[in-house]
Design a protein around this motif. Sequence first.
Motif, PDB file in Angstrom:
ATOM      1  N   UNK A 178       0.789  -1.213   0.000  1.00 39.17           N
ATOM      2  CA  UNK A 178       0.000   0.000   0.000  1.00 39.17           C
ATOM      3  C   UNK A 178       0.826   1.269   0.000  1.00 39.17           C
ATOM      4  N   UNK A 179       0.138   2.395  -0.018  1.00 44.03           N
ATOM      5  CA  UNK A 179       0.758   3.717   0.053  1.00 44.03           C
ATOM      6  C   UNK A 179       0.762   4.149   1.515  1.00 44.03           C
ATOM      7  N   UNK A 180       1.936   4.455   2.083  1.00 41.79           N
ATOM      8  CA  UNK A 180       2.001   4.786   3.517  1.00 41.79           C
ATOM      9  C   UNK A 180       1.191   6.022   3.885  1.00 41.79           C
ATOM     10  N   UNK A 181       0.524   5.929   5.025  1.00 45.34           N
ATOM     11  CA  UNK A 181      -0.179   7.071   5.614  1.00 45.34           C
ATOM     12  C   UNK A 181       0.561   7.554   6.854  1.00 45.34           C
ATOM     13  N   UNK A 182       1.102   6.589   7.627  1.00 50.72           N
ATOM     14  CA  UNK A 182       1.697   6.915   8.914  1.00 50.72           C
ATOM     15  C   UNK A 182       2.705   5.835   9.305  1.00 50.72           C
ATOM     16  N   UNK A 183       3.658   6.238  10.171  1.00 53.84           N
ATOM     17  CA  UNK A 183       4.680   5.316  10.658  1.00 53.84           C
ATOM     18  C   UNK A 183       4.865   5.501  12.161  1.00 53.84           C
ATOM     19  N   UNK A 184       5.402   4.456  12.796  1.00 49.30           N
ATOM     20  CA  UNK A 184       5.736   4.536  14.207  1.00 49.30           C
ATOM     21  C   UNK A 184       6.799   5.606  14.407  1.00 49.30           C
ATOM     22  N   UNK A 185       6.631   6.427  15.417  1.00 49.21           N
ATOM     23  CA  UNK A 185       7.557   7.522  15.682  1.00 49.21           C
ATOM     24  C   UNK A 185       8.646   7.065  16.651  1.00 49.21           C
ATOM     25  N   UNK A 186       9.407   6.057  16.222  1.00 47.45           N
ATOM     26  CA  UNK A 186      10.476   5.498  17.056  1.00 47.45           C
ATOM     27  C   UNK A 186      11.420   4.706  16.149  1.00 47.45           C
ATOM     28  N   UNK A 187      12.459   4.135  16.746  1.00 46.52           N
ATOM     29  CA  UNK A 187      13.450   3.377  15.980  1.00 46.52           C
ATOM     30  C   UNK A 187      12.771   2.294  15.148  1.00 46.52           C
ATOM     31  N   UNK A 188      13.149   2.228  13.884  1.00 46.58           N
ATOM     32  CA  UNK A 188      12.551   1.272  12.970  1.00 46.58           C
ATOM     33  C   UNK A 188      11.489   1.899  12.082  1.00 46.58           C
ATOM     34  N   UNK A 189      10.815   2.918  12.606  1.00 45.88           N
ATOM     35  CA  UNK A 189       9.779   3.641  11.851  1.00 45.88           C
ATOM     36  C   UNK A 189       8.875   2.671  11.074  1.00 45.88           C
ATOM     37  N   UNK A 190       8.381   1.660  11.792  1.00 42.20           N
ATOM     38  CA  UNK A 190       7.534   0.654  11.143  1.00 42.20           C
ATOM     39  C   UNK A 190       6.257   1.287  10.587  1.00 42.20           C
ATOM     40  N   UNK A 191       5.785   0.719   9.480  1.00 44.38           N
ATOM     41  CA  UNK A 191       4.564   1.195   8.852  1.00 44.38           C
ATOM     42  C   UNK A 191       3.385   1.032   9.810  1.00 44.38           C
ATOM     43  N   UNK A 192       2.641   2.087   9.974  1.00 44.15           N
ATOM     44  CA  UNK A 192       1.506   2.124  10.889  1.00 44.15           C
ATOM     45  C   UNK A 192       0.188   2.015  10.130  1.00 44.15           C
ATOM     46  N   UNK A 193       0.060   2.769   9.041  1.00 40.12           N
ATOM     47  CA  UNK A 193      -1.141   2.737   8.222  1.00 40.12           C
ATOM     48  C   UNK A 193      -0.812   2.903   6.757  1.00 40.12           C
ATOM     49  N   UNK A 194      -1.624   2.291   5.885  1.00 39.43           N
ATOM     50  CA  UNK A 194      -1.407   2.383   4.434  1.00 39.43           C
ATOM     51  C   UNK A 194      -2.742   2.218   3.724  1.00 39.43           C
ATOM     52  N   UNK A 195      -2.776   2.634   2.450  1.00 31.06           N
ATOM     53  CA  UNK A 195      -4.029   2.548   1.709  1.00 31.06           C
ATOM     54  C   UNK A 195      -3.800   2.157   0.269  1.00 31.06           C
ATOM     55  N   UNK A 196      -4.868   1.671  -0.355  1.00 28.93           N
ATOM     56  CA  UNK A 196      -4.909   1.444  -1.802  1.00 28.93           C
ATOM     57  C   UNK A 196      -6.220   2.025  -2.310  1.00 28.93           C
ATOM     58  N   UNK A 197      -6.213   2.479  -3.549  1.00 29.72           N
ATOM     59  CA  UNK A 197      -7.409   3.016  -4.184  1.00 29.72           C
ATOM     60  C   UNK A 197      -7.585   2.330  -5.525  1.00 29.72           C
ATOM     61  N   UNK A 198      -8.758   1.767  -5.756  1.00 24.83           N
ATOM     62  CA  UNK A 198      -9.039   1.040  -6.984  1.00 24.83           C
ATOM     63  C   UNK A 198      -9.521   1.989  -8.080  1.00 24.83           C
ATOM     64  N   UNK A 199      -9.397   1.542  -9.321  1.00 25.87           N
ATOM     65  CA  UNK A 199      -9.802   2.368 -10.460  1.00 25.87           C
ATOM     66  C   UNK A 199     -11.289   2.700 -10.427  1.00 25.87           C
TER      67      UNK A 199
END
Length: 250
Positions: A178-199
């Motif tokens: 997906x396209x990232x929306x948000x990440x963890x605000x700490x070491x590693x910055x893991x993906x927190x939220x993501x999205x996809x949009x269909x045609x």
Amino acid sequence: MKKIIVLLISFLGLIFVDVSAQDKVVLLDISHEEKSAYLNVSPDIFTDYRDVVENQLRATFVMNEDQAIDRNMLEETDVLILLSSLNGETPKKDRSANEVSAIVSFVENGGRLIIFTDENKRIDIHSFGANEIVRPFGLEFGDELPYSGNAGAVSFIGEFIDGRYELPYSGSRELIGGIPISVMNAEGAHLHGAYVELDNGGKLVAFGETMVGLFIGGVSFERPDGDTIVWKGEDNKQFMKELIAWTLKD
């Protein structure tokens, strides 16, 4: 006379937009957890959802507490929000194959879905049917991540999020794709939220944790040892407003 006509048209246009928005339905599904469990950790959660959806976005808010999701229910829904359970060790129920199929078809046919998961002690990822729902759209939930404490997350300014917002974040699981929306605000910055949009207009937003969906930012929490913490996430409600607004937008 021309000015009066123009003003009248403008006024009627405003009325039309408001009525059109009222026709939209946001369905919050909490059928995999007891309602009281959500209220125990975030006392204002349902008040906040209703305020954002009905008062601020002028849509209709509906909550499903115990019914299986089916195609008939989704025919009356514009945005479906699946809120993670909070007790993964003893799930309230399993999501059936029919439910999964109905939800996948809903998105494939232009529906909008926001799905929240969490760490293993909060959610049985298999019982919840999370990957069965998101994999057809190129997303996947992985294993739980190392506990980060009250780390918080941060959003990206993008297509529909207007600010670099502080969000709540603690225990979580890996989110891939997906396209990232948000990440963890700490070491590693893991993906927190993501999205996809269909045609065809279908939209899917996924989160590896559920705190932001609980509106828990700024809420005080008393630990078993008696210590009290206040969860980070001062922008929780504004973020959710902008997220839901985007899913409602045609």
